[in-house]
Design a protein around this motif. Structure first.
Motif, PDB file in Angstrom:
ATOM      1  N   ILE A  49       0.879  -1.173   0.000  1.00 54.93           N
ATOM      2  CA  ILE A  49       0.000   0.000   0.000  1.00 54.93           C
ATOM      3  C   ILE A  49       0.910   1.214   0.000  1.00 54.93           C
ATOM      4  O   ILE A  49       1.709   1.395   0.922  1.00 54.93           O
ATOM      5  CB  ILE A  49      -0.921   0.033   1.233  1.00 54.93           C
ATOM      6  CG1 ILE A  49      -1.754  -1.255   1.323  1.00 54.93           C
ATOM      7  CG2 ILE A  49      -1.834   1.260   1.181  1.00 54.93           C
ATOM      8  CD1 ILE A  49      -2.587  -1.348   2.594  1.00 54.93           C
ATOM      9  N   SER A  50       0.815   2.038  -1.045  1.00 56.92           N
ATOM     10  CA  SER A  50       1.768   3.142  -1.186  1.00 56.92           C
ATOM     11  C   SER A  50       1.073   4.460  -1.472  1.00 56.92           C
ATOM     12  O   SER A  50       0.101   4.516  -2.234  1.00 56.92           O
ATOM     13  CB  SER A  50       2.761   2.840  -2.311  1.00 56.92           C
ATOM     14  OG  SER A  50       3.635   3.937  -2.528  1.00 56.92           O
ATOM     15  N   LEU A  88       2.947  -8.936  -7.460  1.00 58.76           N
ATOM     16  CA  LEU A  88       2.655  -8.537  -6.077  1.00 58.76           C
ATOM     17  C   LEU A  88       1.546  -7.478  -6.066  1.00 58.76           C
ATOM     18  O   LEU A  88       1.690  -6.419  -6.663  1.00 58.76           O
ATOM     19  CB  LEU A  88       3.920  -7.979  -5.411  1.00 58.76           C
ATOM     20  CG  LEU A  88       3.781  -7.479  -3.971  1.00 58.76           C
ATOM     21  CD1 LEU A  88       3.280  -8.583  -3.047  1.00 58.76           C
ATOM     22  CD2 LEU A  88       5.123  -6.934  -3.468  1.00 58.76           C
ATOM     23  N   PRO A  89       0.418  -7.745  -5.399  1.00 63.72           N
ATOM     24  CA  PRO A  89      -0.689  -6.772  -5.366  1.00 63.72           C
ATOM     25  C   PRO A  89      -0.230  -5.412  -4.850  1.00 63.72           C
ATOM     26  O   PRO A  89       0.477  -5.324  -3.838  1.00 63.72           O
ATOM     27  CB  PRO A  89      -1.696  -7.428  -4.423  1.00 63.72           C
ATOM     28  CG  PRO A  89      -1.433  -8.890  -4.549  1.00 63.72           C
ATOM     29  CD  PRO A  89       0.057  -8.994  -4.709  1.00 63.72           C
ATOM     30  N   PHE A  90      -0.675  -4.357  -5.538  1.00 63.04           N
ATOM     31  CA  PHE A  90      -0.237  -2.988  -5.237  1.00 63.04           C
ATOM     32  C   PHE A  90      -1.478  -2.097  -5.164  1.00 63.04           C
ATOM     33  O   PHE A  90      -2.238  -1.994  -6.131  1.00 63.04           O
ATOM     34  CB  PHE A  90       0.706  -2.483  -6.326  1.00 63.04           C
ATOM     35  CG  PHE A  90       1.420  -1.193  -5.997  1.00 63.04           C
ATOM     36  CD1 PHE A  90       2.753  -1.193  -5.641  1.00 63.04           C
ATOM     37  CD2 PHE A  90       0.755   0.027  -6.040  1.00 63.04           C
ATOM     38  CE1 PHE A  90       3.420  -0.005  -5.354  1.00 63.04           C
ATOM     39  CE2 PHE A  90       1.400   1.209  -5.756  1.00 63.04           C
ATOM     40  CZ  PHE A  90       2.741   1.203  -5.398  1.00 63.04           C
ATOM     41  N   LEU A  91      -1.677  -1.449  -4.013  1.00 67.41           N
ATOM     42  CA  LEU A  91      -2.798  -0.519  -3.810  1.00 67.41           C
ATOM     43  C   LEU A  91      -2.240   0.888  -3.657  1.00 67.41           C
ATOM     44  O   LEU A  91      -1.474   1.157  -2.734  1.00 67.41           O
ATOM     45  CB  LEU A  91      -3.595  -0.920  -2.564  1.00 67.41           C
ATOM     46  CG  LEU A  91      -4.782  -0.040  -2.172  1.00 67.41           C
ATOM     47  CD1 LEU A  91      -5.831   0.003  -3.285  1.00 67.41           C
ATOM     48  CD2 LEU A  91      -5.404  -0.519  -0.868  1.00 67.41           C
ATOM     49  N   MET A  92      -2.609   1.774  -4.580  1.00 70.35           N
ATOM     50  CA  MET A  92      -2.109   3.144  -4.555  1.00 70.35           C
ATOM     51  C   MET A  92      -3.060   4.032  -3.751  1.00 70.35           C
ATOM     52  O   MET A  92      -4.259   4.086  -4.026  1.00 70.35           O
ATOM     53  CB  MET A  92      -1.991   3.695  -5.979  1.00 70.35           C
ATOM     54  CG  MET A  92      -1.346   5.068  -6.063  1.00 70.35           C
ATOM     55  SD  MET A  92       0.442   4.987  -5.843  1.00 70.35           S
ATOM     56  CE  MET A  92       0.943   4.487  -7.493  1.00 70.35           C
ATOM     57  N   ASN A 101      -3.124  -2.597  -8.792  1.00 72.42           N
ATOM     58  CA  ASN A 101      -4.293  -3.469  -8.677  1.00 72.42           C
ATOM     59  C   ASN A 101      -5.500  -2.748  -8.087  1.00 72.42           C
ATOM     60  O   ASN A 101      -6.600  -3.295  -8.060  1.00 72.42           O
ATOM     61  CB  ASN A 101      -3.947  -4.669  -7.802  1.00 72.42           C
ATOM     62  CG  ASN A 101      -2.777  -5.454  -8.356  1.00 72.42           C
ATOM     63  OD1 ASN A 101      -1.628  -5.186  -7.994  1.00 72.42           O
ATOM     64  ND2 ASN A 101      -3.038  -6.402  -9.246  1.00 72.42           N
ATOM     65  N   GLY A 102      -5.277  -1.541  -7.609  1.00 70.84           N
ATOM     66  CA  GLY A 102      -6.371  -0.762  -7.049  1.00 70.84           C
ATOM     67  C   GLY A 102      -5.889   0.606  -6.656  1.00 70.84           C
ATOM     68  O   GLY A 102      -4.677   0.863  -6.560  1.00 70.84           O
ATOM     69  N   LYS A 132     -10.994  -1.967  -0.585  1.00 65.17           N
ATOM     70  CA  LYS A 132      -9.991  -1.749  -1.625  1.00 65.17           C
ATOM     71  C   LYS A 132      -8.870  -2.789  -1.548  1.00 65.17           C
ATOM     72  O   LYS A 132      -8.298  -3.182  -2.579  1.00 65.17           O
ATOM     73  CB  LYS A 132      -9.424  -0.336  -1.522  1.00 65.17           C
ATOM     74  CG  LYS A 132     -10.443   0.761  -1.834  1.00 65.17           C
ATOM     75  CD  LYS A 132     -10.930   0.675  -3.274  1.00 65.17           C
ATOM     76  CE  LYS A 132     -11.873   1.808  -3.613  1.00 65.17           C
ATOM     77  NZ  LYS A 132     -12.348   1.729  -5.017  1.00 65.17           N
ATOM     78  N   MET A 133      -8.543  -3.236  -0.335  1.00 63.15           N
ATOM     79  CA  MET A 133      -7.540  -4.285  -0.188  1.00 63.15           C
ATOM     80  C   MET A 133      -8.050  -5.594  -0.812  1.00 63.15           C
ATOM     81  O   MET A 133      -7.312  -6.290  -1.513  1.00 63.15           O
ATOM     82  CB  MET A 133      -7.207  -4.497   1.295  1.00 63.15           C
ATOM     83  CG  MET A 133      -6.384  -3.384   1.919  1.00 63.15           C
ATOM     84  SD  MET A 133      -6.217  -3.555   3.722  1.00 63.15           S
ATOM     85  CE  MET A 133      -5.361  -5.135   3.854  1.00 63.15           C
ATOM     86  N   GLU A 134      -9.303  -5.907  -0.553  1.00 65.20           N
ATOM     87  CA  GLU A 134      -9.901  -7.117  -1.132  1.00 65.20           C
ATOM     88  C   GLU A 134      -9.927  -7.028  -2.654  1.00 65.20           C
ATOM     89  O   GLU A 134      -9.671  -8.004  -3.356  1.00 65.20           O
ATOM     90  CB  GLU A 134     -11.309  -7.318  -0.576  1.00 65.20           C
ATOM     91  CG  GLU A 134     -11.333  -7.698   0.898  1.00 65.20           C
ATOM     92  CD  GLU A 134     -12.737  -7.755   1.457  1.00 65.20           C
ATOM     93  OE1 GLU A 134     -13.654  -7.211   0.794  1.00 65.20           O
ATOM     94  OE2 GLU A 134     -12.920  -8.330   2.544  1.00 65.20           O
TER      95      GLU A 134
END
Length: 638
Positions: free
Chosen positions: A58-59, A84-88, A107-108, A122-124
């Motif tokens: 999460i960035s 690797l899942p990446f949530l901005m 990914n989101g 959003k993580m899901e």
């Protein structure tokens, strides 16, 4: 299926204050395995460590050294991190950024400010647990009919005074004072601007009280909505933290600290930029050595606690009553009211979806007429409106709003104005021009197409129009930088202490405890003594099956103890400490009466002078020729 709570998360965020709140949100969801990185460069170093494994990154987007976008691009170029899942996470609320992030392999994307619930969703989504959505899904097929046969009008709002005209209308309808002929009203109180924006765009509501720049942004990207009315004029406030000395040069107080705003697309952001630029400081959401004040997006209702808990934060700009509430709670001092910078400025608008307005024009005409009447009511009867406001804005009593605070806000000469709600396009033009031309935010929209004046022309016919003159001189900004006189802050700081108090005697001195803390008063009874307890802890009693500790208030306050007599009694109080509520009894010499004290009748405990421990005192209340000492019973019994 949900996400396992033991997943390893890499949280990349440069702002310490934001990192704290995000870690807190993750832990509230059960995710304890969180590694923190202060920027993209630090994240690269952590990811490159031998044997290091993460399940989700999460960035933040904007960070010094290496931003979130560049971190994402780098990760997708590395064989080990391509999947690797990446949530901005970003406070920019910018659709072009969203598209760029998705194209780079995110990914989101989640827009700040966000709560734990939204973060979990959003993580899901980022981890493939639910289907990812680009544009908001349409929640309904259009307007719905109510049980009465009239169309149901669903309007979204958040917990700010700016939306009080809706609260007044709702109150009138519930009390039977008004019965709309063409619609049934359904209000939806949402936790923040992101949820309001999504509900309006996706069709979960038929209209919303929303920030004007957000409405413009939605319209620019194709949302079929129209602005039909201003929700208010003015009504926002800038406060600074009480943590740190405020001394000349005053700019240094803000330099290298975070300042909170409710949304990138807001008049609050505009006014914040204008103020700091006017006093020679560069304030921005962007990161870099040239940025002197770091702007962070935080949900309005979270700002007072956020400011209290984070020394790195220097203040915030927000809609009332949240600023005055922070002042009354001793968290902040008044910097300036938004009306001092831009008198009668626009801020929130009433936006209605076209798929509601076109088939139900009579309902929209009636709505605007009733909202205009509600605005007039607020200006004519602010005290009654304040009582309505507490029930409307804080129905679950989670914000701790009080009627005196709302009265102060609504009576403020330079505060919120609801008497002229005509949606003046020239004022909206000033907003979008400043945001676009001076701040590089948003696109210029055709206001003739966005603003539908037909409804306001009918509802506001014959009414005088307010002028909205934008101040711009550096001299004017400099005046707002100077600290206020003590009277300005004192008037607001005593508001939280205004109310009814049970007064009682200890010796010849009368004290008071807020009536909301009192559960009951009982006669003296036999006490079960406790061994090895402090001298002031006299024992416990069995009060209808409940064991209640008893404290001698004389002893607790360091006064001489006396033998209990026929007028001695036990006052049962409910106290709070570290989120825990407990019931205790305090022994007093005698109970006097219940008195009501206004803010103007209360002085702060500092008036007792230096050298006196005032931690247990709320203040000194004047009652005729007498002075009552008001106790902070929570602090007293700790």
């Amino acid at each position: 299926m949900g996400i396992r709570e033991d997943i390893a998360i890499l949280l990349v965020e440069d702002a310490v204050t934001m990192r704290k709140i995000e870690v807190k949100a993750l832990r509230s969801l059960g995710f304890a395995n969180v590694t923190e990185a202060e920027d993209g460069r630090a994240a690269q170093e952590i990811l490159s460590r031998p044997g290091q494994r993460f399940d989700l990154v999460i960035s933040d987007w904007h960070m010094p050294n290496l931003g979130g976008y560049d971190l994402l691009v780098w990760m997708r170029q590395q064989e080990g991190f391509q999947a690797l899942p990446f949530l901005m996470a970003t406070g920019q609320s910018d659709r072009s950024q969203a598209q760029a992030a998705l194209e780079a392999g995110a990914n989101g994307l989640i827009a700040k400010p966000f709560g734990a619930g939204e973060l979990k969703e959003k993580m899901e989504e980022a981890m493939g647990q639910v289907q990812s959505g680009g544009r908001p899904e349409v929640a309904t097929s259009g307007p719905q009919m109510g049980d009465s046969g009239k169309v149901r009008l669903r309007l979204a709002h958040i917990q700010i005074t700016d939306h009080l005209i809706l609260g007044v209308l709702k109150h009138w309808i519930e009390k039977g004072e008004v019965t709309p002929q063409h619609f049934e009203l359904e209000t939806q109180c949402l936790p923040g601007w992101n949820q309001t924006q999504q509900a309006l765009e996706g069709g979960a509501v038929d209209g919303a009280f929303i920030l004007a720049p957000i409405a413009m942004e939605l319209f620019h990207f194709g949302a079929a909505i129209k602005v039909v009315l201003f929700a208010h004029r003015g009504g926002s406030i800038c406060v600074r933290s009480r943590q740190g000395a405020y001394a000349e040069p005053y700019q240094d107080f803000f330099r290298r600290r975070s300042f909170l705003i409710p949304h990138k697309l807001s008049v609050h952001h505009l006014l914040t930029h204008m103020f700091f630029e006017g006093v020679g400081l560069k304030a921005s959401q962007d990161k870099g050595p040239e940025v002197e004040v770091n702007l962070e997006v935080v949900a309005p209702i979270d700002m007072p606690e956020f400011l209290k808990d984070n020394e790195e934060s220097c203040g915030f700009m927000v809609a009332e009553p949240l600023g005055t509430k922070a002042i009354a709670a001793g968290i902040a001092d008044l910097q300036f009211l938004s009306g001092e910078l831009w008198p009668n400025h626009p801020c929130c608008v009433v936006a209605i979806r076209d798929d509601f307005a076109e088939p139900h024009r009579k309902a929209v005409y009636e709505l605007t007429e009733l909202l205009v009447k509600a605005g007039k009511f607020i200006e004519k009867r602010p005290d009654t409106a304040a009582e309505i406001a507490v029930a409307f804005l804080d129905p679950e009593r989670k914000l701790g709003l009080k009627v005196p605070v709302l009265k102060n806000v609504l009576r403020e000469p330079q505060g919120i104005k609801t008497g002229d709600l005509y949606p003046a396009k020239e004022d909206l033009g000033r907003v979008q021009r400043y945001l676009h031309d001076k701040m590089g935010i948003g696109a210029l929209v055709d206001l003739d197409r966005l603003v539908d004046l037909r409804y306001a022309d009918a509802a506001c016919a014959g009414q005088a129009r307010m002028g909205a003159t934008l101040m711009s001189s550096g001299e004017a900004m400099g005046q707002l930088l100077y600290p206020r006189g003590q009277e300005a802050d004192a008037a607001k700081s005593m508001l939280a202490k205004e109310g009814r108090y049970l007064t009682f005697k200890l010796g010849q001195q009368e004290f008071g405890i807020n009536i909301l803390k009192i559960k009951e008063i009982v006669k003296m009874m036999a006490l079960v003594k406790l061994h090895q307890a402090p001298a002031y802890a006299k024992g416990v009693v069995n009060l209808r099956g409940r064991v209640v500790p008893i404290v001698d208030l004389r002893a607790k306050l360091g006064m001489e103890e006396i033998a209990y007599h026929d007028r001695s009694c036990i006052v049962i109080v409910e106290t709070e400490h570290e989120a825990e509520t407990r019931r205790m009894g305090v022994v007093v010499d005698s109970v006097s009466e219940v008195l009501t004290f206004k803010a103007a009748e209360i002085e702060g405990p500092s008036s007792l002078g230096a050298g006196i421990d005032t931690r247990c005192l709320l203040g000194l209340a004047k009652s005729g020729s007498q002075v009552k000492i008001l106790l902070d019973i929570d602090q007293t019994l700790r």
